[in-house]
Design a protein around this motif. Structure first.
Motif, PDB file in Angstrom:
ATOM      1  N   GLY A 194       0.824  -1.213   0.000  1.00  0.00           N
ATOM      2  CA  GLY A 194       0.000   0.000   0.000  1.00  0.00           C
ATOM      3  C   GLY A 194       0.851   1.253   0.000  1.00  0.00           C
ATOM      4  N   GLU A 195       1.986   1.165   0.700  1.00  0.00           N
ATOM      5  CA  GLU A 195       2.882   2.316   0.758  1.00  0.00           C
ATOM      6  C   GLU A 195       3.567   2.543  -0.598  1.00  0.00           C
ATOM      7  N   TYR A 196       4.012   1.446  -1.220  1.00  0.00           N
ATOM      8  CA  TYR A 196       4.587   1.576  -2.566  1.00  0.00           C
ATOM      9  C   TYR A 196       3.558   2.199  -3.519  1.00  0.00           C
ATOM     10  N   TYR A 197       2.305   1.769  -3.376  1.00  0.00           N
ATOM     11  CA  TYR A 197       1.237   2.306  -4.237  1.00  0.00           C
ATOM     12  C   TYR A 197       1.096   3.819  -4.018  1.00  0.00           C
ATOM     13  N   ASN A 198       1.014   4.237  -2.749  1.00  0.00           N
ATOM     14  CA  ASN A 198       0.879   5.675  -2.454  1.00  0.00           C
ATOM     15  C   ASN A 198       2.061   6.468  -2.985  1.00  0.00           C
ATOM     16  N   ASN A 199       3.258   5.895  -2.872  1.00  0.00           N
ATOM     17  CA  ASN A 199       4.445   6.586  -3.394  1.00  0.00           C
ATOM     18  C   ASN A 199       4.325   6.809  -4.896  1.00  0.00           C
ATOM     19  N   LEU A 200       3.875   5.766  -5.599  1.00  0.00           N
ATOM     20  CA  LEU A 200       3.762   5.876  -7.061  1.00  0.00           C
ATOM     21  C   LEU A 200       2.706   6.894  -7.486  1.00  0.00           C
ATOM     22  N   THR A 201       1.630   7.031  -6.683  1.00  0.00           N
ATOM     23  CA  THR A 201       0.553   7.956  -7.080  1.00  0.00           C
ATOM     24  C   THR A 201       0.994   9.413  -7.014  1.00  0.00           C
ATOM     25  N   LYS A 202       2.178   9.640  -6.447  1.00  0.00           N
ATOM     26  CA  LYS A 202       2.692  11.009  -6.437  1.00  0.00           C
ATOM     27  C   LYS A 202       3.221  11.395  -7.828  1.00  0.00           C
ATOM     28  N   THR A 203       3.668  10.380  -8.562  1.00  0.00           N
ATOM     29  CA  THR A 203       4.223  10.603  -9.902  1.00  0.00           C
ATOM     30  C   THR A 203       3.216  10.244 -10.993  1.00  0.00           C
ATOM     31  N   PHE A 204       2.443   9.208 -10.721  1.00  0.00           N
ATOM     32  CA  PHE A 204       1.510   8.691 -11.733  1.00  0.00           C
ATOM     33  C   PHE A 204       0.061   8.890 -11.301  1.00  0.00           C
ATOM     34  N   GLY A 205      -0.857   8.747 -12.290  1.00  0.00           N
ATOM     35  CA  GLY A 205      -2.283   8.807 -11.968  1.00  0.00           C
ATOM     36  C   GLY A 205      -2.677   7.627 -11.095  1.00  0.00           C
ATOM     37  N   LYS A 206      -3.697   7.825 -10.250  1.00  0.00           N
ATOM     38  CA  LYS A 206      -4.208   6.732  -9.425  1.00  0.00           C
ATOM     39  C   LYS A 206      -5.017   5.763 -10.294  1.00  0.00           C
ATOM     40  N   ALA A 207      -5.164   4.540  -9.798  1.00  0.00           N
ATOM     41  CA  ALA A 207      -5.979   3.551 -10.521  1.00  0.00           C
ATOM     42  C   ALA A 207      -7.408   4.057 -10.688  1.00  0.00           C
ATOM     43  N   SER A 208      -7.904   4.784  -9.676  1.00  0.00           N
ATOM     44  CA  SER A 208      -9.293   5.281  -9.709  1.00  0.00           C
ATOM     45  C   SER A 208      -9.492   6.398 -10.730  1.00  0.00           C
ATOM     46  N   GLU A 209      -8.381   6.947 -11.255  1.00  0.00           N
ATOM     47  CA  GLU A 209      -8.489   8.047 -12.220  1.00  0.00           C
ATOM     48  C   GLU A 209      -8.620   7.571 -13.667  1.00  0.00           C
ATOM     49  N   CYS A 210      -8.678   6.245 -13.845  1.00  0.00           N
ATOM     50  CA  CYS A 210      -8.873   5.677 -15.188  1.00  0.00           C
ATOM     51  C   CYS A 210     -10.191   6.196 -15.765  1.00  0.00           C
ATOM     52  N   ILE A 211     -10.153   6.695 -17.018  1.00  0.00           N
ATOM     53  CA  ILE A 211     -11.369   7.240 -17.642  1.00  0.00           C
ATOM     54  C   ILE A 211     -12.036   6.228 -18.576  1.00  0.00           C
ATOM     55  N   GLY A 212     -11.468   5.002 -18.607  1.00  0.00           N
ATOM     56  CA  GLY A 212     -12.104   3.939 -19.394  1.00  0.00           C
ATOM     57  C   GLY A 212     -12.031   4.140 -20.897  1.00  0.00           C
ATOM     58  N   CYS A 213     -10.965   4.814 -21.380  1.00  0.00           N
ATOM     59  CA  CYS A 213     -10.878   5.085 -22.833  1.00  0.00           C
ATOM     60  C   CYS A 213     -10.565   3.820 -23.633  1.00  0.00           C
ATOM     61  N   GLY A 214      -9.933   2.835 -22.977  1.00  0.00           N
ATOM     62  CA  GLY A 214      -9.709   1.545 -23.629  1.00  0.00           C
ATOM     63  C   GLY A 214      -8.461   1.434 -24.477  1.00  0.00           C
ATOM     64  N   GLN A 215      -7.648   2.502 -24.575  1.00  0.00           N
ATOM     65  CA  GLN A 215      -6.453   2.408 -25.422  1.00  0.00           C
ATOM     66  C   GLN A 215      -5.514   1.312 -24.913  1.00  0.00           C
ATOM     67  N   CYS A 216      -5.473   1.140 -23.577  1.00  0.00           N
ATOM     68  CA  CYS A 216      -4.596   0.133 -22.975  1.00  0.00           C
ATOM     69  C   CYS A 216      -5.029  -1.276 -23.374  1.00  0.00           C
ATOM     70  N   GLU A 217      -6.326  -1.514 -23.340  1.00  0.00           N
ATOM     71  CA  GLU A 217      -6.832  -2.855 -23.656  1.00  0.00           C
ATOM     72  C   GLU A 217      -6.604  -3.195 -25.128  1.00  0.00           C
ATOM     73  N   ASN A 218      -6.595  -2.167 -25.978  1.00  0.00           N
ATOM     74  CA  ASN A 218      -6.385  -2.399 -27.414  1.00  0.00           C
ATOM     75  C   ASN A 218      -4.969  -2.876 -27.723  1.00  0.00           C
ATOM     76  N   VAL A 219      -3.999  -2.505 -26.858  1.00  0.00           N
ATOM     77  CA  VAL A 219      -2.604  -2.864 -27.157  1.00  0.00           C
ATOM     78  C   VAL A 219      -2.065  -3.973 -26.242  1.00  0.00           C
ATOM     79  N   CYS A 220      -2.849  -4.436 -25.280  1.00  0.00           N
ATOM     80  CA  CYS A 220      -2.355  -5.429 -24.318  1.00  0.00           C
ATOM     81  C   CYS A 220      -2.162  -6.794 -24.978  1.00  0.00           C
ATOM     82  N   PRO A 221      -0.898  -7.318 -25.022  1.00  0.00           N
ATOM     83  CA  PRO A 221      -0.653  -8.623 -25.660  1.00  0.00           C
ATOM     84  C   PRO A 221      -1.325  -9.773 -24.909  1.00  0.00           C
ATOM     85  N   GLN A 222      -1.615  -9.554 -23.604  1.00  0.00           N
ATOM     86  CA  GLN A 222      -2.253 -10.613 -22.798  1.00  0.00           C
ATOM     87  C   GLN A 222      -3.786 -10.517 -22.851  1.00  0.00           C
ATOM     88  N   HIS A 223      -4.280  -9.484 -23.530  1.00  0.00           N
ATOM     89  CA  HIS A 223      -5.738  -9.252 -23.635  1.00  0.00           C
ATOM     90  C   HIS A 223      -6.418  -9.207 -22.269  1.00  0.00           C
TER      91      HIS A 223
END
Length: 373
Positions: free
Chosen positions: A328-357
């Motif tokens: 949880g602490e590593y997660y909080n540290n990362l959210t200082k630099t990156f967007g939070k998981a809850s900030e996903c807007i559901g645009c789907g670009q990630c799912e379109n390129v994911c090799p693992q689908h």
């Protein structure tokens, strides 16, 4: 040669399983005596361990009963308990009183990360800890660290005065894209800073491995315990000076002593077995992300998707009885630099390129529920 096993006074035997501050001091005395009798010397405590009672236990079980030359004691200053410059000395002086020593062999700034470093810088703790060393109140200064290699590099570049680093290292986190133990170890080695290892058994997680892994280990070394593989993995690293084990009963202590008294570094086929064990443990993970990072390139919210999935998987692998977990602490540290998981807007670009689908949008919701509650 100094023996590489350190006694972590964080999960001491308790008289009440719901209250860690009620320490079974008689059992701790026996454990401390056995530890010292077998030639081990390093004890590690901290201000808030065992409901703020660990340092007192160190005084009762160790300091009052053993010659000061027969052991080394480490404790730490935690950013969460200091608001003013006066607080630094207030806590330090109280720590001297609680432990009953006149100086600490090792003193650490506790858990430097992207959040806590602001407090340490604002309250000038870097100069302060050097002053303690000049005054002879501390022999060796260092810091513990739960964050990524980039920040570690920055701290070691800016603060060459530190003499050692305490890192979370275990065979499950070694190649984890969330914890990045291997890269952090390499940075410390590059700056010639010896490493003290914390969480070598991942708070008990690597003592309770899947049955298939346990059988593999037992077949290879019938007399060696499951945790021995994890502790020897950390102790086999050249730049590791000490491996801390939070021992909560005599049986754990005796087991650790049995293979650390004359520690044999891992050899190639044992490493091979550990790699297989990691694959088996990871095959039980919740989100089978390979960390390729294709998904992050065009993410409009700049979410560290593979890192978050890695931390989520690691957190679900922890044993329940451990209590606090570092993910949880590593997660909080990362959210200082990156967007939070809850900030996903559901645009789907990630799912379109994911090799693992992978259903990334759905999985990010799980991560948000898990770490942002």
């Amino acid at each position: 040669m100094t023996k590489k096993l350190g006694f972590g006074l964080m999960r001491l035997p308790s008289l009440d399983e719901n209250d860690p501050s009620k320490i079974d001091i008689e059992q701790v005395k026996q454990m401390v005596d056995t530890f010292i009798e077998n030639g081990f010397t390093y004890f590690d405590t901290a201000w808030m361990y065992c409901g703020f009672n660990s340092e007192n236990a160190a005084r009762e079980a160790l300091v009052k009963r053993h010659d000061r030359q027969t052991y080394t004691l480490a404790t730490k200053l935690h950013s969460g308990f200091i608001q003013t410059k006066e607080d630094r000395d207030k806590i330090f002086n109280e720590q001297l009183k609680k432990t009953g020593v006149e100086y600490f062999d090792y003193y650490l700034l506790h858990d430097i990360n992207t959040h806590s470093i602001e407090t340490y810088e604002k309250l000038d703790c870097f100069t302060w800890i050097q002053e303690k060393k000049k005054q002879g109140l501390v022999k060796t200064i260092g810091f513990s660290f739960h964050d990524g290699p980039e920040l570690l590099e920055k701290v070691l570049q800016e603060h060459p005065e530190f003499e050692f680093v305490q890192l979370q290292i275990n065979y499950l986190d070694w190649d984890s894209v969330g914890v990045q133990s291997h890269q952090c170890y390499e940075v410390a080695t590059k700056y010639h800073k010896p490493v003290i290892v914390m969480e070598p058994v991942k708070g008990g997680t690597l003592a309770k491995v899947p049955e298939k892994v346990e059988n593999m280990y037992k077949e290879y070394h019938p007399d060696m315990s499951v945790p021995s593989w994890a502790i020897r993995f950390a102790a086999s690293l050249d730049n590791v000076m000490m491996v801390l084990s939070g021992m909560s009963n005599m049986a754990q202590l005796e087991d650790n002593i049995s293979y650390m008294k004359d520690m044999q570094p891992l050899h190639d086929d044992e490493y091979q077995l550990i790699r297989q064990a990691v694959d088996i443990i990871n095959s039980t993970i919740a989100i089978p992300c390979t960390g390729c990072s294709y998904c992050t390139e065009g993410c409009p919210m700049h979410i560290a998707i593979p890192k978050y999935f890695s931390l989520y998987n690691a957190d679900l692998q922890e044993v329940e009885e451990k209590g606090w977990t570092p993910q949880g602490e590593y997660y909080n540290n990362l959210t200082k630099t990156f967007g939070k998981a809850s900030e996903c807007i559901g645009c789907g670009q990630c799912e379109n390129v994911c090799p693992q689908h992978l259903p990334i949008i759905e999985d990010l919701q799980k991560v948000a529920q898990h770490f942002e509650k």
